[in-house]
Design a protein around this motif. Structure first.
Motif, mmCIF file in Angstrom:
data_model
loop_
_atom_site.group_PDB
_atom_site.id
_atom_site.type_symbol
_atom_site.label_atom_id
_atom_site.label_comp_id
_atom_site.label_asym_id
_atom_site.label_seq_id
_atom_site.Cartn_x
_atom_site.Cartn_y
_atom_site.Cartn_z
ATOM 1 N N PRO A 90 -5.469 5.870 76.553
ATOM 2 C CA PRO A 90 -6.415 6.571 77.444
ATOM 3 C C PRO A 90 -5.734 7.311 78.590
ATOM 4 O O PRO A 90 -6.209 8.361 79.017
ATOM 5 N N GLY A 91 -4.617 6.769 79.069
ATOM 6 C CA GLY A 91 -3.962 7.379 80.225
ATOM 7 C C GLY A 91 -2.642 8.043 79.939
ATOM 8 O O GLY A 91 -1.892 8.343 80.877
ATOM 9 N N SER A 92 -2.322 8.286 78.683
ATOM 10 C CA SER A 92 -1.028 8.892 78.352
ATOM 11 C C SER A 92 -0.768 10.139 79.187
ATOM 12 O O SER A 92 -1.664 10.951 79.416
ATOM 13 N N ALA A 93 0.486 10.285 79.607
ATOM 14 C CA ALA A 93 0.840 11.369 80.517
ATOM 15 C C ALA A 93 2.094 12.081 80.048
ATOM 16 O O ALA A 93 2.883 11.547 79.262
ATOM 17 N N VAL A 94 2.263 13.297 80.548
ATOM 18 C CA VAL A 94 3.522 14.012 80.411
ATOM 19 C C VAL A 94 4.060 14.294 81.810
ATOM 20 O O VAL A 94 3.304 14.383 82.779
ATOM 21 N N LEU A 95 5.376 14.405 81.895
ATOM 22 C CA LEU A 95 6.050 14.717 83.154
ATOM 23 C C LEU A 95 6.665 16.105 83.031
ATOM 24 O O LEU A 95 7.504 16.341 82.147
ATOM 25 N N ARG A 96 6.229 17.005 83.880
ATOM 26 C CA ARG A 96 6.738 18.377 83.848
ATOM 27 C C ARG A 96 7.849 18.555 84.870
ATOM 28 O O ARG A 96 7.741 18.104 86.014
ATOM 29 N N LEU A 97 8.910 19.228 84.429
ATOM 30 C CA LEU A 97 10.051 19.561 85.291
ATOM 31 C C LEU A 97 10.123 21.070 85.413
ATOM 32 O O LEU A 97 10.138 21.774 84.396
ATOM 33 N N ALA A 98 10.166 21.559 86.633
ATOM 34 C CA ALA A 98 10.362 22.988 86.888
ATOM 35 C C ALA A 98 11.296 23.114 88.076
ATOM 36 O O ALA A 98 10.951 22.726 89.195
ATOM 37 N N SER A 99 12.507 23.624 87.830
ATOM 38 C CA SER A 99 13.505 23.742 88.890
ATOM 39 C C SER A 99 14.341 24.981 88.638
ATOM 40 O O SER A 99 14.937 25.127 87.558
ATOM 41 N N GLY A 100 14.378 25.881 89.607
ATOM 42 C CA GLY A 100 15.028 27.157 89.376
ATOM 43 C C GLY A 100 14.339 27.860 88.227
ATOM 44 O O GLY A 100 13.113 27.929 88.164
ATOM 45 N N GLY A 101 15.111 28.328 87.270
ATOM 46 C CA GLY A 101 14.517 28.975 86.101
ATOM 47 C C GLY A 101 14.348 28.054 84.919
ATOM 48 O O GLY A 101 13.956 28.505 83.836
ATOM 49 N N ASP A 102 14.627 26.762 85.092
ATOM 50 C CA ASP A 102 14.588 25.816 83.983
ATOM 51 C C ASP A 102 13.269 25.068 83.941
ATOM 52 O O ASP A 102 12.674 24.747 84.981
ATOM 53 N N ARG A 103 12.839 24.750 82.719
ATOM 54 C CA ARG A 103 11.583 24.045 82.512
ATOM 55 C C ARG A 103 11.779 22.990 81.419
ATOM 56 O O ARG A 103 12.495 23.200 80.449
ATOM 57 N N ALA A 104 11.111 21.844 81.572
ATOM 58 C CA ALA A 104 11.102 20.811 80.547
ATOM 59 C C ALA A 104 9.821 20.007 80.691
ATOM 60 O O ALA A 104 9.200 19.983 81.758
ATOM 61 N N VAL A 105 9.440 19.351 79.604
ATOM 62 C CA VAL A 105 8.274 18.469 79.640
ATOM 63 C C VAL A 105 8.632 17.190 78.885
ATOM 64 O O VAL A 105 9.017 17.220 77.716
ATOM 65 N N PHE A 106 8.556 16.073 79.590
ATOM 66 C CA PHE A 106 8.799 14.749 79.020
ATOM 67 C C PHE A 106 7.465 14.254 78.478
ATOM 68 O O PHE A 106 6.537 13.992 79.247
ATOM 69 N N VAL A 107 7.374 14.144 77.153
ATOM 70 C CA VAL A 107 6.060 13.996 76.518
ATOM 71 C C VAL A 107 5.730 12.568 76.096
ATOM 72 O O VAL A 107 4.698 12.340 75.456
ATOM 73 N N GLY A 108 6.569 11.597 76.448
ATOM 74 C CA GLY A 108 6.273 10.225 76.057
ATOM 75 C C GLY A 108 6.094 10.115 74.560
ATOM 76 O O GLY A 108 6.923 10.568 73.771
ATOM 77 N N ASP A 109 4.959 9.538 74.122
ATOM 78 C CA ASP A 109 4.706 9.326 72.701
ATOM 79 C C ASP A 109 3.730 10.338 72.099
ATOM 80 O O ASP A 109 3.140 10.073 71.041
ATOM 81 N N LEU A 110 3.571 11.499 72.728
ATOM 82 C CA LEU A 110 2.848 12.568 72.036
ATOM 83 C C LEU A 110 3.553 12.934 70.740
ATOM 84 O O LEU A 110 2.929 13.410 69.786
#
Length: 293
Positions: free
Chosen positions: A202-222
């Motif tokens: 019910p509460g699954s989350a992703v962690l978004r990283l945005a720094s300078g021109g770089d981007r990433a998303v930590f998606v857990g168990d998606l």
């Protein structure tokens, strides 16, 4: 632990254990057998073992250093856990804390712990057995926990799987006043923000990283397998709300492809970080980024 710099954020990982998970047909009942066979050349050996048919992966913690703080994303299985409902996670005895120390991180150094969701292989090192009881492993950390997962685990039958993990990995941290609950979104700092992506739990989350021109998303168990990038409608057997999980997966992959975000799942072996693009109404993997195991 090797490191990848994304803007001003240092990204690394500590692997608690790597190897076989479940048979592919059990773990991904919606994926056709030929999907594995047709992609055998690149799925083996990090993601699938053709000889046994077992999915391959890792239980690991992502270690981020951002704005002078140390952030852990998920904390694995932990040692000495009573897990009758998930015997594959019972009574582990690993050198996780020694590996973390070798990476330059002592428990007291950790400022933030992110639990992307409350499953047994994501919360274990929240605590350790010390002085006759389960105690927070990271005494100076804020533990960021999705509120709906916290409620579901806290209200679960004490003899259920969620009841066990709540008792040994969540409740002790909550009693210590270190849990911070959040719902729709939560900004950690100028580089990192949590966003709800429900379905797996019910509460699954992703962690978004945005720094300078770089981007990433930590998606857990998606994502448990890179084949789910190619076929995003296909869930693992662990998704608690399959329709919602598939919708969250597609939404996150669409943004990653459109905005050039690296995709960082919890359990991918190898480098563990995928580069993705749109491919018609689905997605393709264009490469793999650093932070090698």
């Amino acid at each position: 632990m090797e490191h990848l710099m994304l803007g001003e954020v240092e990204v690394g990982k500590v692997v608690e254990r790597q190897g076989a998970f479940l048979p592919a047909a059990t773990m991904f009942p919606q994926l056709r057998p030929e999907a594995w066979r047709d992609n055998r050349e690149w799925l083996a050996p990090n993601f699938w073992e053709p000889e046994s048919g077992l999915v391959q992966g890792a239980v690991q913690t992502w270690v981020l250093r951002s704005e002078g703080r140390t952030i852990l994303v998920d904390t694995g299985v932990g040692n000495g856990r009573h897990r009758p409902h998930t015997p594959q996670f019972a009574d582990w005895d690993t050198e996780f804390l020694d590996q973390l120390a070798a990476a330059g991180v002592q428990p007291a150094d950790v400022d933030v712990v992110v639990n992307t969701h409350l499953h047994a292989d994501h919360v274990g090192w929240n605590t350790e057995w010390r002085d006759g009881s389960w105690q927070p492993t990271f005494p100076n950390a804020r533990y960021l926990v999705p509120a709906s997962d916290f409620a579901a685990a806290g209200n679960a039958d004490p003899d259920s799987g969620k009841g066990h993990l709540y008792a040994d990995s969540i409740a002790p941290v909550h009693r210590a006043g270190q849990v911070e609950l959040w719902s729709d979104g939560y900004r950690i700092d100028g580089n990192l923000a949590l966003e709800a992506a429900p379905g797996h739990t019910p509460g699954s989350a992703v962690l978004r990283l945005a720094s300078g021109g770089d981007r990433a998303v930590f998606v857990g168990d998606l994502l448990h397998s890179p084949l789910q990038i190619l076929e995003p409608a296909r869930n693992s057997c662990f998704c608690e709300d399959p329709a919602q999980a598939a919708a969250s997966r597609r939404r996150v992959l669409e943004r990653a492809a459109d905005q050039g975000e690296l995709v960082v799942p919890a359990h991918f072996g190898g480098t563990g970080i995928a580069e993705v693009r749109r491919a018609g109404d689905t997605f393709a993997i264009t490469g793999w980024a650093g932070a090698a195991a």
